[in-house]
Enzyme design. Structure first.
Site, PDB file in Angstrom:
ATOM      1  N   GLU A 181       0.873  -1.171   0.000  1.00 46.52           N
ATOM      2  CA  GLU A 181       0.000   0.000   0.000  1.00 46.52           C
ATOM      3  C   GLU A 181       0.905   1.215   0.000  1.00 46.52           C
ATOM      4  O   GLU A 181       1.936   1.232   0.669  1.00 46.52           O
ATOM      5  CB  GLU A 181      -0.892   0.025   1.238  1.00 46.52           C
ATOM      6  CG  GLU A 181      -1.882  -1.108   1.276  1.00 46.52           C
ATOM      7  CD  GLU A 181      -2.605  -1.225   2.607  1.00 46.52           C
ATOM      8  OE1 GLU A 181      -2.208  -0.540   3.573  1.00 46.52           O
ATOM      9  OE2 GLU A 181      -3.562  -2.006   2.671  1.00 46.52           O
ATOM     10  N   TYR A 202       7.079   1.641  -8.386  1.00 49.04           N
ATOM     11  CA  TYR A 202       6.384   0.363  -8.253  1.00 49.04           C
ATOM     12  C   TYR A 202       5.866  -0.112  -9.610  1.00 49.04           C
ATOM     13  O   TYR A 202       5.994  -1.290  -9.954  1.00 49.04           O
ATOM     14  CB  TYR A 202       5.238   0.466  -7.247  1.00 49.04           C
ATOM     15  CG  TYR A 202       5.679   0.753  -5.829  1.00 49.04           C
ATOM     16  CD1 TYR A 202       6.819   0.169  -5.285  1.00 49.04           C
ATOM     17  CD2 TYR A 202       4.946   1.609  -5.017  1.00 49.04           C
ATOM     18  CE1 TYR A 202       7.222   0.440  -3.991  1.00 49.04           C
ATOM     19  CE2 TYR A 202       5.337   1.871  -3.709  1.00 49.04           C
ATOM     20  CZ  TYR A 202       6.477   1.285  -3.206  1.00 49.04           C
ATOM     21  OH  TYR A 202       6.869   1.545  -1.911  1.00 49.04           O
TER      22      TYR A 202
END
Length: 162
Positions: free
Chosen positions: A117, A129
């Site tokens: 997260e 990411y």
């Protein structure tokens, strides 16, 4: 008179080491955590993340801790719980190195997925990411505290077994 900025600290990537985090590393890790996050983990929280399902590592340059991650594994799923790079050396690809290590390490342990997260406002991390194969799967509305109230968490996953 104009202020003279110190030259940025450049890390020799050939001499980096990634090793398991130990209890003796908590002070250095906590110091980085405190400089990187608006709502840092406590030392007690770091200490609670040792045990068989956890695998946490530190990134060393010249024997100095310059980054870390805390992860856990349950039923083939890895959760990246925390990650940070010393602010003074950010922007040199060190986060990429640490995340790639996490993916490779997880794959070597026959894990299937890595979950995380991230704050919706952390565009640099989101880009990193995505570059490493993570995809956005959902959002947690108002999950993280911030200066002006709360902000969403972006839930991402990288599938390792594809």
């Amino acid at each position: 008179m104009e202020a003279i900025m110190p030259a940025p600290l450049i890390i020799n990537k050939e001499k980096l080491q990634i090793v398991p985090m130990g209890l003796a590393d908590i002070e250095d890790v906590f110091n980085i955590e405190s400089r990187c996050h608006s709502h840092p983990w406590s030392k007690k929280l770091f200490l609670s993340n040792f045990g068989t399902r956890y695998f946490s590592h530190i990134l060393l340059a010249d024997e100095q801790v310059i980054g870390y991650f805390v992860a856990s594994s349950v039923a083939g799923e890895v959760t990246l719980m925390n990650i940070a790079i010393e602010p003074e050396v950010q922007g040199q690809g060190l986060g990429n190195i640490l995340l790639q290590f996490l993916k490779d390490y997880s794959q070597a342990k026959d894990e299937e997925e890595v979950w995380l997260e991230v704050r919706a406002s952390n565009l640099y991390a989101l880009k990193l990411y995505q570059k490493l194969g993570f995809v956005e799967l959902d959002r947690r509305k108002d999950y993280y505290p911030c200066k002006n109230g709360r902000e969403d968490a972006v839930i991402m996953c990288c599938y390792l077994s594809l």
